[in-house]
Design an enzyme around this catalytic site. Structure first.
Site, PDB file in Angstrom:
ATOM      1  N   HIS A 163     -13.016 -44.654-104.903  1.00  0.00           N
ATOM      2  CA  HIS A 163     -14.333 -45.067-104.402  1.00  0.00           C
ATOM      3  C   HIS A 163     -14.711 -46.504-104.776  1.00  0.00           C
ATOM      4  O   HIS A 163     -15.800 -46.768-105.280  1.00  0.00           O
ATOM      5  CB  HIS A 163     -15.410 -44.111-104.904  1.00  0.00           C
ATOM      6  CG  HIS A 163     -15.508 -42.856-104.084  1.00  0.00           C
ATOM      7  ND1 HIS A 163     -15.766 -42.869-102.730  1.00  0.00           N
ATOM      8  CD2 HIS A 163     -15.358 -41.554-104.426  1.00  0.00           C
ATOM      9  CE1 HIS A 163     -15.778 -41.627-102.273  1.00  0.00           C
ATOM     10  NE2 HIS A 163     -15.517 -40.808-103.274  1.00  0.00           N
ATOM     11  N   HIS A 223     -13.612 -40.246 -96.611  1.00  0.00           N
ATOM     12  CA  HIS A 223     -14.253 -41.558 -96.529  1.00  0.00           C
ATOM     13  C   HIS A 223     -13.385 -42.583 -95.798  1.00  0.00           C
ATOM     14  O   HIS A 223     -13.849 -43.706 -95.569  1.00  0.00           O
ATOM     15  CB  HIS A 223     -14.615 -42.073 -97.924  1.00  0.00           C
ATOM     16  CG  HIS A 223     -15.917 -41.535 -98.421  1.00  0.00           C
ATOM     17  ND1 HIS A 223     -17.096 -42.254 -98.362  1.00  0.00           N
ATOM     18  CD2 HIS A 223     -16.237 -40.342 -98.959  1.00  0.00           C
ATOM     19  CE1 HIS A 223     -18.084 -41.520 -98.857  1.00  0.00           C
ATOM     20  NE2 HIS A 223     -17.595 -40.348 -99.229  1.00  0.00           N
ATOM     21  N   SER A 634     -21.463 -57.674 -86.468  1.00  0.00           N
ATOM     22  CA  SER A 634     -21.746 -59.051 -86.849  1.00  0.00           C
ATOM     23  C   SER A 634     -22.802 -59.148 -87.938  1.00  0.00           C
ATOM     24  O   SER A 634     -23.038 -60.215 -88.482  1.00  0.00           O
ATOM     25  CB  SER A 634     -22.226 -59.838 -85.618  1.00  0.00           C
ATOM     26  OG  SER A 634     -23.443 -59.274 -85.133  1.00  0.00           O
ATOM     27  N   ASP A 670     -37.951 -60.031 -83.361  1.00  0.00           N
ATOM     28  CA  ASP A 670     -37.213 -61.228 -83.785  1.00  0.00           C
ATOM     29  C   ASP A 670     -38.193 -62.239 -84.379  1.00  0.00           C
ATOM     30  O   ASP A 670     -38.594 -63.203 -83.727  1.00  0.00           O
ATOM     31  CB  ASP A 670     -36.461 -61.809 -82.582  1.00  0.00           C
ATOM     32  CG  ASP A 670     -35.674 -63.054 -82.949  1.00  0.00           C
ATOM     33  OD1 ASP A 670     -35.347 -63.214 -84.137  1.00  0.00           O
ATOM     34  OD2 ASP A 670     -35.394 -63.853 -82.040  1.00  0.00           O
ATOM     35  N   ASN A 672     -37.982 -64.619 -86.710  1.00  0.00           N
ATOM     36  CA  ASN A 672     -37.615 -66.027 -86.889  1.00  0.00           C
ATOM     37  C   ASN A 672     -37.137 -66.686 -85.600  1.00  0.00           C
ATOM     38  O   ASN A 672     -36.723 -67.847 -85.602  1.00  0.00           O
ATOM     39  CB  ASN A 672     -36.548 -66.175 -87.975  1.00  0.00           C
ATOM     40  CG  ASN A 672     -35.257 -65.453 -87.619  1.00  0.00           C
ATOM     41  OD1 ASN A 672     -35.120 -64.901 -86.519  1.00  0.00           O
ATOM     42  ND2 ASN A 672     -34.311 -65.446 -88.545  1.00  0.00           N
TER      43      ASN A 672
END
Length: 693
Positions: A163, A223, A634, A670, A672
């Site tokens: 882990h 996992h 991303s 959003d 900013n």
């Protein structure tokens, strides 16, 4: 003197018994919270699967987006994956001072990596991708069940869950020695998640696997799963390490995980699997299924079943879907779809199996002509495909049967009672009793099973009359001092020899009392957070017992109400002294008790109490939802990703929202104005909506 000795002995035994009771209660708290989180993950995935099943895309663009939401990595063919993760085009800057890899790998490369990671250095993304690429090529040639013999090495060392705790792996190598031609290792899954150094562990294990392919064996754990990684740390760690290359590394890791072998067999006598078995476990089936098809074992089975039914109906010429005229026109230019012969009776399994294979082969050939795929573009043969081809006349298993086999060996746990039942605590796999273990051992002529999957205080534990051994190698898993790590060594006589350790130096200096007190404090802190996160539900449950609106309930009713809300299966009456500080005549003023919980949490974060409660309760789910929407990994949600996902939600909630309405919504989140939504903006929008309510 004799009376004094008896008195001291009685006092000491009582003292030790109380410590043991505290330790067991603490252990129950940690395990119950851990398994509840796993349940939440499965429920969240089932929810999204339900949405996808009942969502009707209005365009090909929406259909493509939705179909890719949960099959990240699956849609990539061999050439596409190599092009996407093109490591050769990456340049390593001259300023890079970390380790460098060249293939084929040598023992010196492994030593250099170990030293670099001890110095907190990182391996450049180019080398990481190159390593993953070579590992994938090697794993594809391995069988589903690895076979190890003690004839070729003095002993085989079996390690359990790590882990992401690199210090434990370093300590194992320090105590037991590095992998070598005379020292074989089996690492039994769950290399990643929870800990902070998952990638480093993968790099080390994959490096040794390529250097010593006959001496190092890796099993898949629960996992090593794309959907589990979204919640438990591997995803976040990779994105934090490299926003530029993190998503490419993640994509390759997902693809490597699905090629990991499912089990290891030592001398044909000791079976090593990550989770456990069930009353339907079939090693013959496990040996022949295509394991790479299960990128996530958690993926909804109902959708697969419904798709299979549709395919069967179409094969038999009984499709009930009316064709679109435009599609009919387009179909005129396509090669004619083959019509299969009448299906033979299912009573003759051999004839039916041959008919299915012939029909499927004809459909594949038609699809090849449809998309103009040449024979030269086929993927290289793998061990699994070779086994399938050599067993054409064998039994024909459904995807559902294969899926259950993999789910059971990755997620199951042993229980002391006889029989086999669904594992409702974890939400996946089953509980298997000693009778199930005995039948499997007798059927396949095995001596005992080795599994991992569960944290044990001493690092290992026998059950089922010493026929099932649990080995767990991540020390201090819940808290410093909570448990030891261990590994087991097997020689030609297959008698297990255990080595226990503590990777944290602080834990070695603590007395037993100090260790239990420290772990207990951490456990109750986590439990109070859990209680606080369900304040609203607890008030409703308490009021059901407070018929006269006195604001007070009995301690017995308090325990019953708390369990009815949290469903943790804890001994609440025993835990009550640590959770409820003051009572009057055996009655609890539940409003003041909840206020005290709120004060404790507010001292950590200065947020409105009711809002903080909701955030505590939903933060893990919000993080997972964010990562699901962030399809390209991303670390940011693009407007398009948000737009398509909101279509999914609005369809489920029967909310009619125009494209302009969705665009306005995403722009308002959003904050900013950079054209993307990060997690802080996502969480902030959730807070603002809750505050307005």
């Amino acid at each position: 003197a004799f009376k004094a000795a008896v008195l001291i002995q009685r006092w000491y035994r009582r003292y030790v018994a109380r410590l043991e009771m505290r330790r067991r209660c603490t252990w129950s708290i940690f395990q119950s919270i851990e398994y509840a989180c796993e349940q939440d993950q499965i429920k969240l995935h089932d929810f999204f699967s339900y949405l996808m099943d009942h969502f009707t895309p209005s365009s090909n663009k929406e259909r493509d987006f939705i179909s890719r939401m949960f099959i990240s990595g699956e849609s990539f063919k061999e050439a596409e994956l190599e092009k996407y993760c093109d490591y050769e085009s990456m340049e390593v800057p001259d300023s890079y001072t970390g380790p460098r890899l060249s293939f084929p790998l040598l023992p010196d490369h492994a030593t250099a990596l170990l030293e670099a990671f001890k110095q907190k250095q990182q391996l450049h993304a180019r080398y990481v991708l190159n390593l993953l690429h070579e590992t994938r090529k090697h794993l594809k040639q391995l069988p589903n069940i690895s076979h190890v013999s003690t004839c070729y090495s003095e002993e085989v060392t079996v390690c359990g869950d790590l882990h992401g705790q690199l210090d434990d792996l370093f300590l194992i190598f320090y105590k037991n020695g590095l992998p070598s031609p005379s020292k074989s290792y089996v690492f039994n899954g769950d290399f990643v998640d929870r800990g902070k150094q998952s990638l480093e562990i993968l790099i080390i294990l994959f490096t040794f696997l390529l250097i010593y392919p006959k001496e190092v064996h890796l099993n898949r754990g629960n996992h090593e799963d794309h959907m589990v990684n979204l919640r438990y740390g591997l995803f976040a760690g990779l994105i934090a390490m490299s926003r530029v290359h993190g998503k490419k590394i993640l994509k390759m890791i997902q693809n490597v995980f699905c090629w990991l072998p499912l089990a290891t067999l030592i001398d044909q006598k000791v079976l090593i699997i990550h989770g456990g078995i069930s009353d339907t476990t079939d090693l013959d089936m496990l040996e022949k299924i295509q394991r790479n098809k299960f990128i996530s074992v958690l993926r909804g089975k109902k959708r697969k079943e419904s798709n299979t039914n549709v395919e069967i109906e179409e094969i038999n010429g009984e499709s009930k879907v009316e064709a679109d005229p435009a599609e009919n026109e387009a179909a005129l230019s396509l090669p004619p779809q083959p019509r299969p012969a009448q299906a033979p009776s299912t009573a003759n399994r051999l004839e039916f199996s041959r008919w299915v294979r012939q029909t499927v082969q004809e459909q594949i050939e038609w699809c090849r002509r449809l998309v103009d795929i040449s024979e030269s573009e086929e993927e290289e043969p793998t061990y699994s495909s070779a086994v399938s081809l050599t067993d054409l006349d064998g039994p024909c298993w459904t995807r559902q049967e294969q899926w259950k086999q993999v789910l059971d060996i990755l997620w199951s746990d042993p229980m002391p009672q006889e029989g086999c039942r669904v594992n409702t605590v974890r939400g996946g796999g089953c509980y298997f009793g000693p009778d199930v273990t005995g039948k499997i051992l007798e059927k396949y002529n095995l001596q005992f099973l080795i599994r991992s999957h569960e944290c044990k205080q001493e690092g290992y534990e026998f059950c089922h009359n010493r026929k099932v051994l649990t080995i767990f190698s991540a020390s201090n898993y819940y808290e410093i001092g909570s448990n030891r790590g261990a590994y087991v060594k097997l020689g030609p006589d297959l008698v297990p020899h255990f080595v226990q350790y503590q990777a944290n130096k602080t834990a070695l200096t603590l007395t037993m009392t100090q260790r239990i007190s420290r772990v207990e404090e951490s456990a109750f802190r986590a439990l109070r957070e859990k209680l606080f996160a369900h304040t609203s539900a607890l008030i409703s449950a308490f009021r059901a017992y407070d018929m006269d609106n006195t604001g007070r309930i009995t301690l017995s009713n308090w325990a019953t109400a708390v369990e009815s809300v949290l469903h943790l299966g804890l001994p609440w009456r025993m835990l009550r002294p640590q959770l409820v500080r003051s009572t009057a005549n055996g009655m609890l003023e539940y409003k003041s008790w909840l206020d005290d919980l709120a004060m404790e949490q507010r001292s950590q974060e200065h947020i409105q109490s009711s809002l903080l409660e909701v955030i505590y309760r939903n933060r893990s789910n919000l993080e997972t939802i964010f990562r699901i929407i962030d399809r390209d990994h991303s670390g940011l949600i693009s407007f398009e990703e948000f737009h398509q996902t909101w279509k999914l939600f609005s369809s489920h909630m029967n909310i009619e929202l125009t494209d302009k309405g969705i665009d306005d919504l995403v722009r308002s989140i959003d904050f900013n104005k950079d054209g993307n939504i990060d997690f802080n903006e996502f969480l902030e929008a959730f807070r603002l909506v809750k505050q307005s309510q």
